[in-house]
Scaffold this active site. Structure first.
Site, PDB file in Angstrom:
ATOM      1  N   ASP A 173       0.916  -1.160   0.098  1.00 46.33           N
ATOM      2  CA  ASP A 173       0.181  -0.091   0.105  1.00 46.33           C
ATOM      3  C   ASP A 173       0.760   1.182  -0.114  1.00 46.33           C
ATOM      4  OD1 ASP A 173      -2.399   1.819   0.910  1.00 46.33           O
ATOM      5  OD2 ASP A 173      -3.262  -0.275   1.083  1.00 46.33           O
ATOM      6  N   HIS A 193      -3.706   5.780   3.506  1.00 42.32           N
ATOM      7  CA  HIS A 193      -4.437   4.535   3.209  1.00 42.32           C
ATOM      8  C   HIS A 193      -3.975   3.410   3.775  1.00 42.32           C
ATOM      9  CE1 HIS A 193      -5.808   1.654   0.111  1.00 42.32           C
ATOM     10  NE2 HIS A 193      -6.742   2.304   0.015  1.00 42.32           N
ATOM     11  N   ASN A 222     -14.345   0.388  -6.893  1.00 46.59           N
ATOM     12  CA  ASN A 222     -15.048   1.597  -6.374  1.00 46.59           C
ATOM     13  C   ASN A 222     -16.048   2.035  -7.597  1.00 46.59           C
ATOM     14  OD1 ASN A 222     -14.171   0.719  -3.942  1.00 46.59           O
ATOM     15  ND2 ASN A 222     -12.851   2.629  -3.826  1.00 46.59           N
ATOM     16  N   SER A 253     -11.331  -1.014  -0.585  1.00 40.64           N
ATOM     17  CA  SER A 253     -10.261  -1.012   0.064  1.00 40.64           C
ATOM     18  C   SER A 253     -10.246  -1.258   1.579  1.00 40.64           C
ATOM     19  CB  SER A 253      -9.403   0.290  -0.132  1.00 40.64           C
ATOM     20  OG  SER A 253      -8.658   0.516  -1.132  1.00 40.64           O
TER      21      SER A 253
END
Length: 580
Positions: free
Chosen positions: A236, A291, A383, A453
């Site tokens: 990430d 994130h 998404n 996520s």
């Protein structure tokens, strides 16, 4: 061989005590948005942080653009252009879908890649000298070859809208002949988070809630809460290593001496004590986007410690592998390096809360190496609210047996409006709407985020605990257990193979995994029924579970009567009652 750079987008817990038609059309990335509310233990909101959408290139300087081409049927306008990405320090080729109202508004980003790079990958090590001879005399140069020789990047001396496609055409045959390899654009991947559009929900509803559309974490913790014997890699934007709720649950590289400035384990990274930063080639995976820290908290924020939040696993061993930058973007090249590092250093689960459209052969090879090493990859489905059976969201849409695709659910047990889905391509559903977890801005910061996520790390945590409990079970058996033990809901049926939300308690308690229903025989295909007429269907199914039937034709449920209970099977080629 060479591959183009790809950008991925990240997808953002509760307390116990002119160039249209180019060959890159299939290398697009799903939309991603992010917003962050930082809160503290007293429940008060300390500040609100809104990250710019990682797929928003509006502030990047445009270098040049192609013609705007109107699509058939009023579907909009497509435009190719090149911008300078300050965060990447490189030019990026964008393929954008514009609104048909003449405003020039970008409706969707359907492709993004480095405008002057290619990625080459192979199943066997490639010799640097051979690569240099293959590019000699062209307008390209060999930029880098990975330590294992399985990945290389080529850089163009100059670039325009056609450079990447022309480069793929120039080198594809030669690289395949020399190494059996592939040449691809270096596409961009994005963090898969989306901005929540609702008021704050009660904290950590995904672990336990009054509506009972959670993963039943407390009941599961009665059986097991410690996953510290399984290494989980967080691929990430990095992790805040000093965060109060994460620092006790970080992976420790036993082959490295912290702070001595020496690559003790000789793996190419100095002081990679808790992981690496692939972008800088360093041993510092600190998070500058947020994130990754949020994802890590969902998997394994320290539980039962009287502070902050709790992860699905109270105790964990999380490896921080940073390949997304401060804008939530990362390249295909760096994604491959990140996976290889995680596998080489003992990870058994990789959380991939990022993605983009279009299959990349080099990434597929890296994930297959992970499969051979017995490593699961838990990927966010995307998404855009799209059916992944019809579009491709990568890596979630990979058909490799070790890749687990996860969609997002809401507190009322329905599919999140932003979530991608797919009966054939999506495995599981998990909470992903307005999830509270750790944040990167301070050691005591927490944030609410939404996105697939956020759903993926719930599954990562559940899988890690199951791997601890049953270490000898195959990955396929572990996945089957998560699917079969999911709490099924009618609203989620046909949205994922599980037909429901992943359940920690039920998965840990399931000693024997029942075989899924097997269709033994069925009635013949019915065609050309007239309006008002009826058709009768029959099917014989072998199953260890209660079975019921719902009939479909081209994704439309047919009205009629059935005679069984619970489980369902999709038979999409039949017709049924025709009504006006």
């Amino acid at each position: 061989m060479s591959v183009l750079a790809v950008v991925f987008a990240a997808f953002f817990l509760r307390l116990p005590s002119s160039d249209v038609g180019k060959s890159f059309g299939d290398i697009a990335s799903p939309a991603a948005q992010a917003s962050h509310v930082v809160t503290h233990l007293d429940g008060g909101v300390g500040s609100v942080e809104r990250l710019r959408d990682s797929r928003d290139w509006s502030l990047s300087a445009e270098l040049f653009a192609g013609e705007e081409i109107e699509l058939a049927g009023g579907a909009g306008v497509e435009r190719w252009r090149v911008v300078m990405a300050e965060d990447l320090g490189k030019p990026v080729l964008l393929k954008e879908r514009l609104a048909s109202d003449g405003t020039g508004r970008v409706e969707r980003l359907v492709g993004s890649m480095l405008a002057n790079e290619l990625v080459v990958s192979s199943g066997e090590p490639m010799d640097r000298g051979d690569l240099e001879r293959l590019v000699a005399g062209t307008a390209w140069r060999l930029d880098e070859v990975s330590r294992n020789g399985l990945l290389a990047t080529l850089e163009a001396e100059s670039f325009d809208l056609d450079t990447v496609s022309e480069g793929v055409g120039l080198f594809a045959g030669a690289m395949r002949a020399a190494f059996g390899g592939d040449v691809e654009p270096n596409v961009i991947y994005y963090a898969m988070a989306t901005r929540p559009d609702d008021e704050l929900w009660e904290e950590l509803w995904g672990l336990e809630s009054q509506q009972d559309n959670d993963i039943d974490a407390p009941d599961g913790w009665d059986l097991l809460s410690d996953a510290s014997s399984v290494t989980v890699a967080i691929l990430d934007s990095g992790v805040r290593l000093s965060h109060e709720d994460l620092k006790a649950n970080l992976w420790l590289n036993s082959g490295e001496v912290a702070g001595n400035g020496v690559d003790d384990d000789r793996n190419g990274y100095v002081d990679d004590v808790h992981g690496i930063n692939v972008i800088e080639g360093s041993g510092d995976p600190s998070d500058d986007y947020g994130h990754g820290t949020h994802v890590a908290g969902i998997v394994g924020a320290e539980g039962n410690n009287a502070i902050g939040t709790s992860g699905v696993a109270w105790r964990a061993r999380m490896m921080a592998v940073k390949f997304l930058n401060a804008s939530g973007r990362g390249t295909l090249e760096d994604a491959v390096k990140a996976i290889d590092y995680a596998v080489d250093n003992g990870a058994k689960v990789i959380n991939a809360s990022w993605g983009g459209e279009g299959r990349a052969a080099s990434l597929e090879r890296a994930m297959d190496r992970a499969r051979v090493g017995g490593v699961a990859i838990v990927a966010a489905a995307g998404n855009e609210g799209l059916n992944n059976d019809e579009v491709y969201s990568y890596p979630a849409s990979s058909t490799l047996a070790n890749v687990i695709s996860v969609a997002s659910s809401t507190p009322d047990g329905t599919l999140s409006g932003f979530s991608n889905y797919g009966f054939e391509t999506t495995d599981l559903v998990a909470p992903g709407d307005y999830v509270l977890s750790t944040w990167h801005s301070a050691d005591d910061a927490y944030s609410y985020e939404s996105g697939t996520s956020m759903a993926a790390p719930y599954v990562t945590g559940v899988l890690a605990l199951n791997l601890v409990l049953r270490p000898n079970d195959s990955l396929q058996l572990q996945l089957d257990r998560l699917v079969q033990s999911s709490r099924r809901r009618g609203d989620l049926f046909q949205r994922a193979r599980s037909g429901g939300v992943v359940n920690l308690a039920l998965s840990l308690a399931m000693e024997e995994v029942p075989f899924p229903p097997v269709l033994i025989e069925h009635s013949e295909k019915v065609v050309a029924k007239l309006e008002g007429e009826t058709a009768t269907f029959s099917a014989v199914v072998s199953s260890e579970l209660p079975v019921s039937f719902r009939w479909y034709y081209e994704d439309v449920e047919l009205v009629g009567e059935t005679t069984r209970r619970w489980f369902w099977i999709r038979l999409p080629f039949w017709t049924g009652v025709a009504t006006s």
